[in-house]
Design a protein around this motif. Structure first.
Motif, PDB file in Angstrom:
ATOM      1  N   GLU A   3       0.094  -5.056  -9.827  1.00 47.54           N
ATOM      2  CA  GLU A   3      -0.577  -3.473  -9.833  1.00 47.54           C
ATOM      3  C   GLU A   3      -1.845  -3.796 -10.366  1.00 47.54           C
ATOM      4  N   ILE A   4      -2.323  -4.879 -10.969  1.00 53.09           N
ATOM      5  CA  ILE A   4      -3.445  -5.125 -12.085  1.00 53.09           C
ATOM      6  C   ILE A   4      -4.764  -4.887 -11.222  1.00 53.09           C
ATOM      7  N   ASP A   5      -4.829  -5.172 -10.083  1.00 50.42           N
ATOM      8  CA  ASP A   5      -6.138  -4.959  -9.396  1.00 50.42           C
ATOM      9  C   ASP A   5      -6.447  -3.420  -8.563  1.00 50.42           C
ATOM     10  N   GLY A   6      -5.160  -2.631  -8.886  1.00 44.72           N
ATOM     11  CA  GLY A   6      -5.522  -1.206  -8.145  1.00 44.72           C
ATOM     12  C   GLY A   6      -4.910  -1.233  -6.839  1.00 44.72           C
ATOM     13  N   SER A   7      -4.545  -2.423  -6.277  1.00 40.32           N
ATOM     14  CA  SER A   7      -4.010  -2.216  -4.846  1.00 40.32           C
ATOM     15  C   SER A   7      -2.774  -3.461  -4.626  1.00 40.32           C
ATOM     16  N   VAL A   8      -1.754  -3.185  -4.172  1.00 49.25           N
ATOM     17  CA  VAL A   8      -0.708  -3.935  -3.915  1.00 49.25           C
ATOM     18  C   VAL A   8      -0.559  -4.570  -2.562  1.00 49.25           C
ATOM     19  N   HIS A   9      -0.800  -5.934  -2.576  1.00 41.74           N
ATOM     20  CA  HIS A   9      -0.661  -6.531  -1.172  1.00 41.74           C
ATOM     21  C   HIS A   9       0.915  -7.185  -0.696  1.00 41.74           C
ATOM     22  N   VAL A  10       0.820  -7.002   0.360  1.00 40.38           N
ATOM     23  CA  VAL A  10       2.228  -7.544   1.091  1.00 40.38           C
ATOM     24  C   VAL A  10       2.650  -8.754   0.747  1.00 40.38           C
ATOM     25  N   LYS A  11       1.911  -9.496   0.581  1.00 40.45           N
ATOM     26  CA  LYS A  11       2.178 -10.964   0.150  1.00 40.45           C
ATOM     27  C   LYS A  11       2.365 -11.091  -1.388  1.00 40.45           C
TER      28      LYS A  11
END
Length: 127
Positions: free
Chosen positions: A90-98
């Protein structure tokens, strides 16, 4: 390898893969890695070993060794490492599927319950 070193290197390997999963390493992610280093009292020698290892090893090897190292630890340490990973998604504001895939597979390989990871992550201070 001592349990503390196993935990610290395993945590660093897995967080490295998570931070790099989306192909972009944000400033927040780099700061979070430094905070993990401080919080977990990772000695400079172990951090340097980690930095050298990630230069020469493939992501597949880093993951395999990271899981093996974490699985040498007791359940409390496994849970703590996975909670760090959960917070990092969550740290960068987006959650990538990978990132999600890596986190879920790591939880499965460590034989820890997902809900326990979420609870442990929620109890941790933010980075």
């Amino acid at each position: 390898m001592g349990s503390n070193k196993s935990y610290q290197l395993g945590l660093l390997y897995l967080t490295h893969l998570l931070i790099n999963a989306d192909g972009i390493v944000s400033e927040e992610e780099e700061k979070a890695l430094q905070k993990i280093k401080e919080k977990e009292k990772i000695p400079s020698e172990i951090f340097q070993e980690f930095l050298e290892d990630v230069k020469t090893k493939t992501p597949k090897t880093i993951y395999k060794e990271g899981i093996e190292l974490i699985n040498e630890c007791d359940d409390e340490r496994k849970l703590n490492a996975l909670a760090h990973m959960y917070k990092l998604t969550e740290i960068d504001g987006s959650v990538h599927v990978k990132e999600v895939r890596l986190l879920l597979y790591s939880i499965k390989m460590a034989a820890i319950e997902f809900n326990d990871v979420v609870m442990a992550a929620n109890e941790m201070k933010d980075y």
